[in-house]
Design an enzyme around this catalytic site. Structure first.
Site, PDB file in Angstrom:
ATOM      1  N   HIS A 122       0.868  -1.184   0.000  1.00  0.00           N
ATOM      2  CA  HIS A 122       0.000   0.000   0.000  1.00  0.00           C
ATOM      3  C   HIS A 122       0.905   1.235   0.000  1.00  0.00           C
ATOM      4  O   HIS A 122       2.022   1.205   0.498  1.00  0.00           O
ATOM      5  CB  HIS A 122      -0.850  -0.058   1.275  1.00  0.00           C
ATOM      6  CG  HIS A 122      -1.879   1.002   1.413  1.00  0.00           C
ATOM      7  ND1 HIS A 122      -1.572   2.280   1.832  1.00  0.00           N
ATOM      8  CD2 HIS A 122      -3.224   0.975   1.222  1.00  0.00           C
ATOM      9  CE1 HIS A 122      -2.690   2.978   1.897  1.00  0.00           C
ATOM     10  NE2 HIS A 122      -3.706   2.221   1.530  1.00  0.00           N
ATOM     11  N   ASP A 199       3.419  -4.375   8.108  1.00  0.00           N
ATOM     12  CA  ASP A 199       2.128  -3.690   8.047  1.00  0.00           C
ATOM     13  C   ASP A 199       1.046  -4.744   8.220  1.00  0.00           C
ATOM     14  O   ASP A 199       0.791  -5.555   7.327  1.00  0.00           O
ATOM     15  CB  ASP A 199       1.997  -2.996   6.690  1.00  0.00           C
ATOM     16  CG  ASP A 199       0.642  -2.326   6.488  1.00  0.00           C
ATOM     17  OD1 ASP A 199      -0.256  -2.516   7.328  1.00  0.00           O
ATOM     18  OD2 ASP A 199       0.487  -1.616   5.476  1.00  0.00           O
ATOM     19  N   GLN A 202      -4.206  -5.336   7.234  1.00  0.00           N
ATOM     20  CA  GLN A 202      -5.168  -6.249   6.615  1.00  0.00           C
ATOM     21  C   GLN A 202      -5.090  -7.651   7.209  1.00  0.00           C
ATOM     22  O   GLN A 202      -5.678  -8.596   6.652  1.00  0.00           O
ATOM     23  CB  GLN A 202      -4.912  -6.316   5.101  1.00  0.00           C
ATOM     24  CG  GLN A 202      -5.063  -5.000   4.378  1.00  0.00           C
ATOM     25  CD  GLN A 202      -6.491  -4.488   4.346  1.00  0.00           C
ATOM     26  OE1 GLN A 202      -7.435  -5.232   4.594  1.00  0.00           O
ATOM     27  NE2 GLN A 202      -6.659  -3.206   4.067  1.00  0.00           N
ATOM     28  N   LYS A 225     -10.265  -0.918  10.772  1.00  0.00           N
ATOM     29  CA  LYS A 225     -10.357  -2.082   9.895  1.00  0.00           C
ATOM     30  C   LYS A 225     -10.712  -3.351  10.667  1.00  0.00           C
ATOM     31  O   LYS A 225     -10.889  -4.412  10.068  1.00  0.00           O
ATOM     32  CB  LYS A 225      -9.047  -2.273   9.128  1.00  0.00           C
ATOM     33  CG  LYS A 225      -8.739  -1.145   8.144  1.00  0.00           C
ATOM     34  CD  LYS A 225      -7.449  -1.415   7.385  1.00  0.00           C
ATOM     35  CE  LYS A 225      -7.049  -0.210   6.531  1.00  0.00           C
ATOM     36  NZ  LYS A 225      -7.962   0.029   5.407  1.00  0.00           N
ATOM     37  N   CYS A 363      -4.946   2.410  -3.788  1.00  0.00           N
ATOM     38  CA  CYS A 363      -3.765   2.963  -3.108  1.00  0.00           C
ATOM     39  C   CYS A 363      -2.582   2.005  -3.216  1.00  0.00           C
ATOM     40  O   CYS A 363      -1.824   1.822  -2.255  1.00  0.00           O
ATOM     41  CB  CYS A 363      -4.072   3.270  -1.648  1.00  0.00           C
ATOM     42  SG  CYS A 363      -5.272   4.585  -1.425  1.00  0.00           S
TER      43      CYS A 363
END
Length: 404
Positions: A122, A199, A202, A225, A363
């Protein structure tokens, strides 16, 4: 047993109609819906005991402080961090990346050094490292992925050299859904004395995360999220790094003592939490974590994996479809295009059928460039989605194909 009706009852927004049709929400990867438990926690705080934390000497400030810090402990347990001092509250994953990109690189990155960033990231896990590299006259090195959406980790040892200081990689790709072998990447990195930033934006709402078992140096994610509120993120960092890194921002809370002769900084975790934090959202985030824990991460993962398999098989029956990301290990994200239909057109028509999806470059320009496309459609599932909704979605896709 996975009680989907009970879970859906926690999310009143899902039971509305859009354009006189039942809403189908397939955009949880962008932002998940909020359960009543989170909304009630916010309301309770403001109705009963709101006060500025850590600083007040009255009942409401004390109660708010206790509840705020209890959420830090919940997060420590949720990702199995070694200590609560390793849990830093931020505004979101993006700020967490920027914090490390500034503070870690300010301390450890020198001219000519290198940062390895995966091709499937991302923008928020690319641009901050580019800015740090420009500031320190360092270099960004790409770790590529193949056309199935699998990182070419076999190339990683050859990309690492004595100048490599850090590797930045997503646990789960926001476009491809690929679950990356982060433990393997970290093992290779640590054998070469290289730190790793993961990261997890997700990942943490779909998979069990154990940062100690993973051995991550840094791990970041966002509340919004994972069924929590906006404006709150988490940065996990090993104390060995956080203690050496300079503060990211200056102001209240991150100081121990200030004079015009100089300032001494607060201990962890407050060293990196300048100013009044998002008290309301942090406390209500605790309710979202409670819901995930009560439902059971294993139960959520299995349910979402069944949705992923069902939707993938149904999509592959559609003529002219191309799915981007078919790694053996995937999370509940599917990105695709259909021949002859622009992704924006398809997204707008699906919206008129009350189906919420994401369109565009997501993105993730570097992923679009890899496949030679300008954009795509993405559907993403949460704990509250159903196979019946997938059937509605597939019927809508077939209707749009007939229109074109």
């Amino acid at each position: 047993m996975y009680n989907i009706e009970k879970i859906r009852s926690y999310f009143p927004v899902l039971h509305q109609k859009v354009y006189d049709k039942p809403l189908v929400y397939f955009d949880s990867a962008a932002s998940s819906q909020k359960p009543v438990q989170v909304l009630m926690a916010e309301e309770r705080l403001h109705n009963d005991f709101y006060g500025n934390i850590h600083r007040g000497s009255h009942f409401m400030a004390d109660k708010a402080t206790v509840q705020f810090e209890e959420v830090r402990d919940k997060i420590r347990d949720f990702i199995n961090a070694e200590s609560r001092e390793e849990i830093i509250f931020t505004k979101g994953t993006t700020e967490s990346v920027n914090l490390v990109a500034f503070s870690f690189c300010e301390k450890f990155l020198n001219e000519g050094d290198e940062i390895i960033v995966s091709e499937m990231e991302h923008h928020a896990n690319i641009v901050p490292w580019q800015l740090a590299a420009q500031r320190k006259k360092a270099k960004i090195v790409k770790l590529p992925f193949n056309d199935l959406g699998v990182l070419e980790t076999e190339k990683l040892p050859s990309l690492i050299n004595k100048k490599t200081k850090l590797i930045a990689v997503a646990h789960v790709s926001n476009v491809l859904g690929t679950v990356n072998p982060v433990s393997e990447i970290i093992k290779i990195a640590h054998e070469n004395n290289v730190a790793v930033f993961v990261d997890g934006a997700q990942a943490v709402q779909h998979l069990s995360v154990d940062v100690q078992q993973m051995n991550a140096d840094f791990y970041a994610f966002s509340a919004h999220k994972m069924y929590g509120p906006n404006g709150v993120g988490v940065l996990y960092g090993k104390k060995i790094w956080l203690e050496q890194m300079p503060p990211y921002q200056g102001g209240g809370e991150m100081i121990a003592e200030v004079s015009f002769d100089g300032t001494t900084f607060n201990e962890l975790p407050w060293k990196f939490e300048a100013g009044t934090p998002n008290i309301t959202s942090v406390i209500s985030f605790g309710a979202a974590i409670d819901l995930i824990n009560e439902t059971g991460m294993q139960n959520i993962s299995e349910w979402e994996y069944s949705l992923l398999g069902y939707a993938t098989s149904k999509l592959k029956e559609i003529h002219g479809i191309r799915i981007y990301g078919e790694a053996p290990e995937k999370s509940s994200v599917i990105s695709f295009n259909i021949d002859g239909i622009h992704s924006y057109d398809l997204g707008m028509l699906l919206d008129k059928m009350a189906i919420a999806v994401r369109t565009g470059h997501l993105c993730a320009d570097t992923v679009m460039q890899h496949f030679g496309i300008n954009g795509c459609i993405r559907i993403s599932f949460g704990m509250y989605n159903t196979k019946a909704e997938i059937d509605i979605f597939i019927a809508a896709l077939n209707k749009v194909r007939q229109m074109f």
